[in-house]
Scaffold this motif. Structure first.
Motif, PDB file in Angstrom:
ATOM      1  N   ALA A  22       0.841  -1.198   0.000  1.00 57.00           N
ATOM      2  CA  ALA A  22       0.000   0.000   0.000  1.00 57.00           C
ATOM      3  C   ALA A  22       0.875   1.246   0.000  1.00 57.00           C
ATOM      4  O   ALA A  22       2.097   1.192   0.109  1.00 57.00           O
ATOM      5  CB  ALA A  22      -0.915  -0.006   1.216  1.00 57.00           C
ATOM      6  N   ASP A  25     -11.754   6.890  -1.802  1.00 53.61           N
ATOM      7  CA  ASP A  25     -10.341   6.924  -2.178  1.00 53.61           C
ATOM      8  C   ASP A  25      -9.429   6.509  -1.029  1.00 53.61           C
ATOM      9  O   ASP A  25      -8.212   6.698  -1.101  1.00 53.61           O
ATOM     10  CB  ASP A  25      -9.948   8.322  -2.673  1.00 53.61           C
ATOM     11  N   GLU A  84      -8.240   3.490   2.038  1.00 54.44           N
ATOM     12  CA  GLU A  84      -8.206   2.093   2.444  1.00 54.44           C
ATOM     13  C   GLU A  84      -7.929   2.024   3.942  1.00 54.44           C
ATOM     14  O   GLU A  84      -7.131   2.812   4.474  1.00 54.44           O
ATOM     15  CB  GLU A  84      -7.116   1.330   1.691  1.00 54.44           C
ATOM     16  N   ARG A  88      -5.720   5.498  -1.661  1.00 51.05           N
ATOM     17  CA  ARG A  88      -5.480   4.573  -2.768  1.00 51.05           C
ATOM     18  C   ARG A  88      -4.455   5.149  -3.748  1.00 51.05           C
ATOM     19  O   ARG A  88      -3.755   4.405  -4.433  1.00 51.05           O
ATOM     20  CB  ARG A  88      -6.790   4.268  -3.489  1.00 51.05           C
TER      21      ARG A  88
END
Length: 399
Positions: A193, A231, A233, A259
């Protein structure tokens, strides 16, 4: 000759004076030498004692090797085999070798113990990874590699492959103990990520395994409360300082990442999150107490604390979805669910033996957490009530 006699008469004590002077000088030099010897001896004794004490300290801390921790390392795990204990009771050495071949590290060995499991024709295996020789320690590098392997096995990112015709496939591998603790990052792809920004830590009187069972439930509820955007996480880290996935408590760190991996959260969003968390902290952060219990030790990250100065007036809560949550003062939940050590085994036995006698009971008898989850699920789907649970009754052994 007369002159000589007169000279002797003129200096009658010259020789005795010289002899006495030499004697005094010798005594002084002797005392000086003896003093230096004593000082040197005392200094040598001091250095020897210091070296001896340092040697004893280094030996007690693992031989003085900087890469070796000063704690004895004993790492434990366990799993279930769908094989009768009587068939593999004599295969312990073979099992030790197969486990070591997959997760073994230098200067270590694997030891296993087996016993019949709660269900018919199943075996519970407990294994330990020990230093070899026993009175030594594994290096920090080896311990870190072993921790990573066990966590990947627990998350099923790595399979423990045993000889199928002898042991079959292991189920429900859990870490029972690991010195220094363990941390699981969920979801598993969190390492790929973008910049993950921790928001807060909370503690549950649950195990890592239990939180994983209801992870999606927890993430959904937190997403509502934190007003997670499309948008963003949400990630969680589960930590147990005892190094166990089946022991309480568990510390949960909640983080949010954009994201778009090239950006961080904006300051106005961080301020909003700080206000939401502060407003909802007396309400258990919106988490269902019948599943997760009452959270404790809520700690904001320093990043969010900067938006809530200690002397600032109370901030009004941000608008949040209107959701009816159970009251905080519920009766303490029972721990019946923890008796199901291997849910995957229950599922497999249900699929393999559908003809077994089944018993219909109220879901609350089985697990308050599972019951609450079912009722929540059916409430969201607009159904009237959750169905009655059908629970398998383990077969009794013939005597």
């Amino acid at each position: 000759m007369g002159k000589a006699g007169r000279a002797e008469q003129a200096f009658p004590n010259a020789a005795p004076a010289t002899t006495s002077s030499h004697r005094r000088c010798g005594t002084f030099v002797g005392n000086l030498v003896n003093g230096k010897c004593v000082s040197v001896m005392l200094l040598a004794v001091g250095v020897f004692l210091s070296a001896l004490l340092m040697l004893l300290h280094l030996r007690a801390s693992g031989g003085g090797v900087p890469d070796v921790p000063d704690i004895p390392t004993e790492i434990e795990g366990g799993f279930v085999l769908l094989v009768p204990h009587s068939e593999i009771a004599s295969e312990d050495r073979r099992l030790e070798k197969e486990i070591y071949n997959q997760i073994g590290v230098p200067n270590s060995k694997v030891s296993v113990s087996m016993r019949p499991y709660d269900y018919t024709n199943t075996t519970y295996v407990k294994f330990c990874v020990l230093p070899d020789p026993r009175n030594t320690s594994m290096s920090i590098k080896s311990i870190d590699a072993l921790r990573t392997s066990l966590i990947r096995l627990t998350l099923q990112q790595l399979n423990l492959s045993l000889t199928p015709c002898v042991f079959g496939n292991p189920l429900c591998l859990e870490i029972l103990g690991f010195p220094g603790g363990i941390t699981l990052m969920l979801p598993h792809n969190a390492s790929h990520a973008g910049p993950v920004q921790p928001l807060f830590n909370i503690t549950f009187d649950l195990t890592i395994r239990e939180v994983r069972e209801f992870l999606e439930e927890m993430k959904d509820e937190l997403a509502l409360i934190l007003q997670k955007r499309p948008d963003e996480e949400l990630f969680v880290k589960l930590t147990n300082m005892n190094g166990s996935t089946v022991a309480t408590p568990v510390t949960v760190q909640v983080s949010i990442s954009l994201r778009d991996h090239s950006n961080f959260l904006h300051s106005y969003r961080l301020k909003q999150l700080a206000q939401i968390i502060k407003a909802w902290s007396p309400r258990n952060l919106g988490l269902n107490t019948s599943i997760f219990g009452t959270i404790r030790d809520l700690k904001l990250s320093p990043l969010l604390e900067a938006f809530l100065p200690s002397l600032a007036p109370s901030l009004p809560p941000m608008p949040t979805p209107s959701i009816s949550w159970p009251p905080i003062s519920e009766p303490p939940k029972t721990n019946v669910y923890r008796d199901f050590l291997c849910p995957a085994l229950v599922k497999k036995q249900n699929e393999a033996t559908p003809h077994r006698r089944l018993m219909r009971v109220s879901s609350m008898v089985i697990s308050p957490k599972l019951s609450a989850w079912l009722h929540r699920k059916y409430a969201f789907e607009g159904k009237m009530a959750a169905p009655t649970l059908v629970v398998p009754v383990p077969e009794k052994k013939m005597t």
